[in-house]
Design an enzyme around this catalytic site. Structure first.
Site, PDB file in Angstrom:
ATOM      1  CD  GLN A  28      -2.739   1.085   2.562  1.00  0.00           C
ATOM      2  OE1 GLN A  28      -2.181   0.875   3.631  1.00  0.00           O
ATOM      3  NE2 GLN A  28      -4.034   1.305   2.472  1.00  0.00           N
ATOM      4  CG  ASP A  50       3.885  -8.352  14.493  1.00  0.00           C
ATOM      5  OD1 ASP A  50       4.212  -9.355  15.146  1.00  0.00           O
ATOM      6  OD2 ASP A  50       3.014  -8.390  13.584  1.00  0.00           O
ATOM      7  CE1 TYR A  55       0.855 -10.324   7.932  1.00  0.00           C
ATOM      8  CE2 TYR A  55       2.372  -8.844   9.029  1.00  0.00           C
ATOM      9  CZ  TYR A  55       1.299  -9.706   9.079  1.00  0.00           C
ATOM     10  OH  TYR A  55       0.679  -9.938  10.280  1.00  0.00           O
ATOM     11  CB  SER A 207      -7.766  -5.366  13.895  1.00  0.00           C
ATOM     12  OG  SER A 207      -8.782  -4.612  13.273  1.00  0.00           O
ATOM     13  CB  ALA A 210     -12.913  -2.521  14.635  1.00  0.00           C
ATOM     14  CE  LYS A 217     -10.653   5.332   7.779  1.00  0.00           C
ATOM     15  NZ  LYS A 217      -9.276   5.460   7.236  1.00  0.00           N
ATOM     16  NE  ARG A 229      -6.634  -1.143   6.890  1.00  0.00           N
ATOM     17  CZ  ARG A 229      -5.929  -1.297   7.994  1.00  0.00           C
ATOM     18  NH1 ARG A 229      -6.361  -2.082   8.950  1.00  0.00           N
ATOM     19  NH2 ARG A 229      -4.787  -0.660   8.157  1.00  0.00           N
ATOM     20  N   GLY A 286      -0.644   0.237  12.677  1.00  0.00           N
ATOM     21  CA  GLY A 286       0.040   0.490  11.424  1.00  0.00           C
ATOM     22  C   GLY A 286      -0.130   1.947  11.058  1.00  0.00           C
TER      23      GLY A 286
END
Length: 337
Positions: A28, A50, A55, A207, A210, A217, A229, A286
């Site tokens: 991304q 991490d 990934y 997460s 969530a 947002k 996302r 992140g």
């Protein structure tokens, strides 16, 4: 600056805000921006990073290794994982067999530019490999000095108990589990957390916002923001779908006055909430831009009193997922290929 917590029943301290690069590095976010964000994390006091070999099909490890080049290795805690297929995805390029673990750890070490991994994690439970084989391979890596501690991700209470017993017999430490956990997704609270607390295993939760829904947002009755996302199949769009309904999104809006009353942003409230659980050692965050970290790290050290926790429960009443059965549905019954 960020506070630190012990990881499980060990002497290892980790930053309670831990930088994770699941959906950003190697896919991304351009590499230059990713490196700047890692440096911003270091400047904020984050010492724990991490990643996983899967990934961006190993690219995330490479980017993280490049970003950490030149840093004092002893001052960092580097975590990675093994299980999912990488490379050409041959019959032994997946799972937790001795062969795949051996091949994977050597690839991870090379990409990360280090001679040891602080925490090596089984990314899922492998139903097709004897647990004795998996932990025997992990023990070899620990005794060789290539890995310091062992962790797992999304294991059930029963799997944690069995793995912990094997690790103890082999003279190594199973210190952590990495599950999804947030104010909306609480399936670990019923069985996994009590078992982990008993065994001296911490949660490193992913997460905590969530998938961004708890940032507030995403608005009920409105299209998802462009570039978010939810619109990017490479960055977890499939994971966020379960939360994108008007009932959940309306409930999340009820958190805004609670956050405001405590002088917190919505992301800060979400991260602070998971850190109130004493079994949580770290919340994984992140970022695609350095300035995002400047906001989220302020959740470190925040204390939410019982009144605030009750208000959050009331705001989210009816939309929280807390059935422990959810912990049994994560690891695939056959290896992913």
């Amino acid at each position: 600056m960020v506070n630190y917590r012990y990881l499980g029943n060990s002497g290892l301290k980790v930053s309670e805000i831990t930088y994770g690069n699941w959906v950003t590095h190697g896919s991304q976010v351009e590499n230059d921006a990713a490196i700047k964000t890692v440096h911003a994390a270091l400047d904020a006091g984050i010492t724990t990073f991490d990643t996983a070999d899967v990934y961006a099909n190993t690219a995330a490890e490479t980017v993280l290794g490049e970003a950490l080049k030149g840093q004092r290795r002893e001052s960092l805690e580097i975590f990675t994982k093994v299980y999912f297929p990488t490379g050409p995805k041959g019959p032994n390029d997946t799972g937790l067999s001795r062969k795949h673990i051996r091949d994977s750890v050597h690839g991870s070490l090379q990409r990360l530019g280090t001679d040891y991994i602080d925490l090596y994690q089984a990314h899922r439970f492998d139903y097709e490999t004897p647990l004795e084989e998996t932990f025997g391979a992990f023990a070899d890596l620990v005794h060789q000095g290539k890995v310091l501690y062992i962790g797992v991700s999304e294991w059930t209470a029963e799997q944690l108990r069995e793995g912990h017993a094997l690790a103890k017999d082999l003279g190594i430490q199973l210190v952590s589990n990495q599950p999804q956990y947030s104010a909306l997704w609480r399936v670990i609270e019923g069985k996994v957390v009590p078992t982990s607390a008993e065994l001296g295993i911490s949660q490193i939760v992913w997460s905590p916002m969530a998938q961004g829904v708890l940032s507030g947002k995403y608005l009920p009755g409105q299209p998802v923001p462009e570039g978010s996302r939810a619109t990017d199949e490479k960055s977890g769009a499939n994971f966020i779908k379960r939360f994108l309904n008007d009932e959940v999104l309306t409930a999340v809006q009820n958190l805004k006055p609670i956050a405001a009353d405590h002088g917190l942003s919505m992301p800060q409230l979400a991260i602070a909430w998971v850190l109130q659980n004493p079994n949580v050692a770290a919340a994984l965050v992140g970022a695609s831009r350095p300035e995002q970290l400047a906001d989220t790290v302020k959740a470190s050290g925040v204390v939410l009193e019982a009144e605030a926790m009750t208000a959050i429960d009331q705001a989210l009443a009816g939309v929280v997922v807390d059935d422990p059965a959810g912990t049994y549905e994560v690891s695939p019954k056959t290896r992913v290929v």
